[in-house]
Motif scaffolding. Structure first.
Motif, mmCIF file in Angstrom:
data_model
loop_
_atom_site.group_PDB
_atom_site.id
_atom_site.type_symbol
_atom_site.label_atom_id
_atom_site.label_comp_id
_atom_site.label_asym_id
_atom_site.label_seq_id
_atom_site.Cartn_x
_atom_site.Cartn_y
_atom_site.Cartn_z
ATOM 1 N N MET A 160 50.733 16.343 23.092
ATOM 2 C CA MET A 160 50.491 17.700 22.364
ATOM 3 C C MET A 160 50.504 18.754 23.613
ATOM 4 O O MET A 160 49.987 18.307 24.836
ATOM 5 C CB MET A 160 49.248 17.813 21.533
ATOM 6 N N THR A 161 50.807 20.057 23.408
ATOM 7 C CA THR A 161 50.968 21.073 24.315
ATOM 8 C C THR A 161 49.530 22.015 24.319
ATOM 9 O O THR A 161 48.927 21.771 23.246
ATOM 10 C CB THR A 161 52.159 22.017 24.128
ATOM 11 N N ILE A 162 49.543 22.840 25.376
ATOM 12 C CA ILE A 162 48.312 23.693 25.184
ATOM 13 C C ILE A 162 48.341 24.593 23.770
ATOM 14 O O ILE A 162 47.294 24.923 23.231
ATOM 15 C CB ILE A 162 48.494 24.504 26.195
ATOM 16 N N ASP A 163 49.698 24.887 23.564
ATOM 17 C CA ASP A 163 50.027 25.838 22.339
ATOM 18 C C ASP A 163 49.556 25.124 21.039
ATOM 19 O O ASP A 163 48.692 25.645 20.338
ATOM 20 C CB ASP A 163 51.463 26.197 22.483
ATOM 21 N N GLN A 164 50.018 23.867 21.067
ATOM 22 C CA GLN A 164 49.780 23.105 19.695
ATOM 23 C C GLN A 164 48.344 22.555 19.672
ATOM 24 O O GLN A 164 47.918 22.454 18.640
ATOM 25 C CB GLN A 164 50.569 21.525 19.789
ATOM 26 N N MET A 165 47.424 22.885 20.640
ATOM 27 C CA MET A 165 46.181 22.369 20.646
ATOM 28 C C MET A 165 45.326 23.569 20.346
ATOM 29 O O MET A 165 44.319 23.771 20.411
ATOM 30 C CB MET A 165 45.664 21.729 21.893
ATOM 31 N N ASN A 166 45.956 24.745 20.199
ATOM 32 C CA ASN A 166 45.325 26.154 19.919
ATOM 33 C C ASN A 166 44.400 26.442 21.129
ATOM 34 O O ASN A 166 43.215 26.995 20.922
ATOM 35 C CB ASN A 166 44.630 26.229 18.471
ATOM 36 N N LEU A 167 44.538 26.313 22.562
ATOM 37 C CA LEU A 167 43.835 26.625 23.717
ATOM 38 C C LEU A 167 43.980 28.373 23.683
ATOM 39 O O LEU A 167 44.793 28.941 23.456
ATOM 40 C CB LEU A 167 43.976 25.686 24.783
ATOM 41 N N HIS A 168 42.811 28.752 24.231
ATOM 42 C CA HIS A 168 42.772 30.159 24.386
ATOM 43 C C HIS A 168 42.324 30.561 25.839
ATOM 44 O O HIS A 168 41.897 29.726 26.614
ATOM 45 C CB HIS A 168 41.333 30.853 23.475
ATOM 46 N N THR A 169 42.738 31.749 26.281
ATOM 47 C CA THR A 169 42.573 32.005 27.349
ATOM 48 C C THR A 169 41.082 32.195 27.733
ATOM 49 O O THR A 169 40.215 32.560 26.854
ATOM 50 C CB THR A 169 43.142 33.461 27.709
ATOM 51 N N VAL A 195 52.335 20.134 28.402
ATOM 52 C CA VAL A 195 51.766 19.041 27.766
ATOM 53 C C VAL A 195 50.395 19.013 28.179
ATOM 54 O O VAL A 195 50.056 19.425 29.566
ATOM 55 C CB VAL A 195 52.419 17.718 28.025
ATOM 56 N N ILE A 196 49.202 18.594 27.558
ATOM 57 C CA ILE A 196 47.909 18.983 27.894
ATOM 58 C C ILE A 196 47.454 17.665 28.930
ATOM 59 O O ILE A 196 46.720 18.082 30.103
ATOM 60 C CB ILE A 196 46.918 18.765 26.643
ATOM 61 N N GLY A 197 47.997 16.750 28.874
ATOM 62 C CA GLY A 197 47.915 15.526 29.941
ATOM 63 C C GLY A 197 48.317 16.039 31.063
ATOM 64 O O GLY A 197 47.803 15.414 32.344
ATOM 65 N N ASP A 198 49.165 17.141 31.165
ATOM 66 C CA ASP A 198 49.900 17.335 32.564
ATOM 67 C C ASP A 198 48.950 18.795 32.966
ATOM 68 O O ASP A 198 49.647 19.215 34.235
ATOM 69 C CB ASP A 198 51.338 17.830 32.435
ATOM 70 N N ALA A 199 48.164 19.315 32.360
ATOM 71 C CA ALA A 199 47.461 20.348 32.583
ATOM 72 C C ALA A 199 46.747 20.162 34.002
ATOM 73 O O ALA A 199 46.463 21.039 34.791
ATOM 74 C CB ALA A 199 46.602 21.074 31.400
ATOM 75 N N LEU A 200 46.146 18.934 33.873
ATOM 76 C CA LEU A 200 45.257 18.469 35.270
ATOM 77 C C LEU A 200 46.175 18.584 36.466
ATOM 78 O O LEU A 200 45.700 18.893 37.467
ATOM 79 C CB LEU A 200 44.567 17.250 35.084
ATOM 80 N N GLY A 230 39.628 25.551 39.937
ATOM 81 C CA GLY A 230 39.861 27.031 39.648
ATOM 82 C C GLY A 230 40.614 27.474 38.634
ATOM 83 O O GLY A 230 40.388 26.816 37.523
ATOM 84 N N PHE A 231 40.848 28.860 38.455
ATOM 85 C CA PHE A 231 41.855 29.504 37.403
ATOM 86 C C PHE A 231 43.239 29.222 37.466
ATOM 87 O O PHE A 231 43.673 29.684 38.630
ATOM 88 C CB PHE A 231 41.161 30.961 37.449
ATOM 89 N N TYR A 232 43.761 28.949 36.378
ATOM 90 C CA TYR A 232 45.209 28.852 36.563
ATOM 91 C C TYR A 232 45.898 29.318 35.210
ATOM 92 O O TYR A 232 45.159 29.165 34.133
ATOM 93 C CB TYR A 232 45.661 27.412 36.438
ATOM 94 N N ALA A 233 47.137 30.129 35.344
ATOM 95 C CA ALA A 233 47.861 30.593 34.237
ATOM 96 C C ALA A 233 48.921 29.271 33.858
ATOM 97 O O ALA A 233 49.850 29.088 34.655
ATOM 98 C CB ALA A 233 48.703 31.817 34.679
ATOM 99 N N VAL A 234 48.524 28.684 32.927
ATOM 100 C CA VAL A 234 49.291 27.429 32.432
ATOM 101 C C VAL A 234 50.494 27.796 31.371
ATOM 102 O O VAL A 234 49.988 28.481 30.281
ATOM 103 C CB VAL A 234 48.398 26.331 32.229
ATOM 104 N N PRO A 235 51.428 27.502 31.493
ATOM 105 C CA PRO A 235 52.572 27.667 30.438
ATOM 106 C C PRO A 235 52.088 27.031 29.061
ATOM 107 O O PRO A 235 51.432 25.946 28.987
ATOM 108 C CB PRO A 235 53.796 26.845 30.964
ATOM 109 N N ALA A 236 52.271 27.787 28.026
ATOM 110 C CA ALA A 236 51.850 27.421 26.846
ATOM 111 C C ALA A 236 52.524 26.084 26.182
ATOM 112 O O ALA A 236 51.757 25.192 25.363
ATOM 113 C CB ALA A 236 52.007 28.388 25.788
#
Length: 213
Positions: free
Chosen positions: A165-174, A122-127, A113-119
């Motif tokens: 690395m975090t979502i922010d550090q990987m420059n992920l976009h909405t 950690v990317i590995g925890d996004a799942l 689904g769609f999730y608002a994830v803190p920037a």
């Protein structure tokens, strides 16, 4: 959940073709994008405390105050920045602010689904936000797409996971999509057999050390 985190990290480490020391993946300081969200909590106040969406022109529109510009503001600095901005209208405001990136987490996860994830997640925890990978997930080969194009996959993504690395550090976009593919049945059986061995090793080692005493 701890086991799922370990599976994601082990899969990343096992799949890296080059040593971590030789990798070129580096964190990137990231500013806000249109469509990002900001969770704002102001102590002792109910007017400003809510989740806002960053609007066109990179502005945050607050009740009473109006538009606050976000151009050039890093996601990691949003709390100190908003403290200063609200300090023009409130006396010594105490607030907590966090940037959120709206991502699609699709494929072999428990709750796609769609999730608002803190920037700063950690990317590995996004799942884990989507319940973690299923037993049939090919966690070593997941990817991140933007507008149908792959922006992270293969070794660069595995290295980013291994480096926390975090979502922010990987420059992920909405609007970016995290896609976890399905693992062929034969590969899935082998993977879970290996994971079972890895999980049982500490227990076996502990038992042997006890026998030695």
């Amino acid at each position: 959940m701890m086991l799922q985190r370990m599976i994601v990290r082990l899969a990343a480490l096992a799949g890296i073709a080059a040593p971590l020391a030789a990798q070129s993946v580096k964190p990137i300081a990231t500013g806000f994008q249109v469509g990002d969200q900001i969770s704002l909590q102001v102590e002792g106040d109910t007017v400003f405390s809510k989740t806002y969406t960053v609007g066109e022109g990179l502005v945050l529109t607050l009740p009473v105050i109006g538009a606050i510009p976000l151009a050039g503001v890093q996601r990691a600095d949003v709390e100190s920045y908003l403290t200063k901005q609200l300090g023009r209208f409130l006396k010594e405001p105490m607030l907590h602010a966090k940037g959120l990136v709206r991502l699609s987490i699709l494929g072999e996860v428990e709750h796609p689904g769609f999730y608002a994830v803190p920037a700063d997640e950690v990317i590995g925890d996004a799942l884990m936000v989507a319940g973690g990978p299923t037993r049939n997930a090919k966690v070593g080969d997941w990817r991140i797409e933007r507008n149908g194009e792959r922006v992270w996959d293969g070794d660069p993504l595995r290295q980013a996971i291994a480096r926390n690395m975090t979502i922010d550090q990987m420059n992920l976009h909405t609007g970016d999509q995290i896609v976890v593919p399905l693992m062929p049945r034969k590969d899935a059986e082998t993977t879970w057999r290996i994971i079972g061995i890895l999980v049982s090793l500490p227990v076996a080692i502990y038992g042997l050390t006890r026998l030695g005493h």
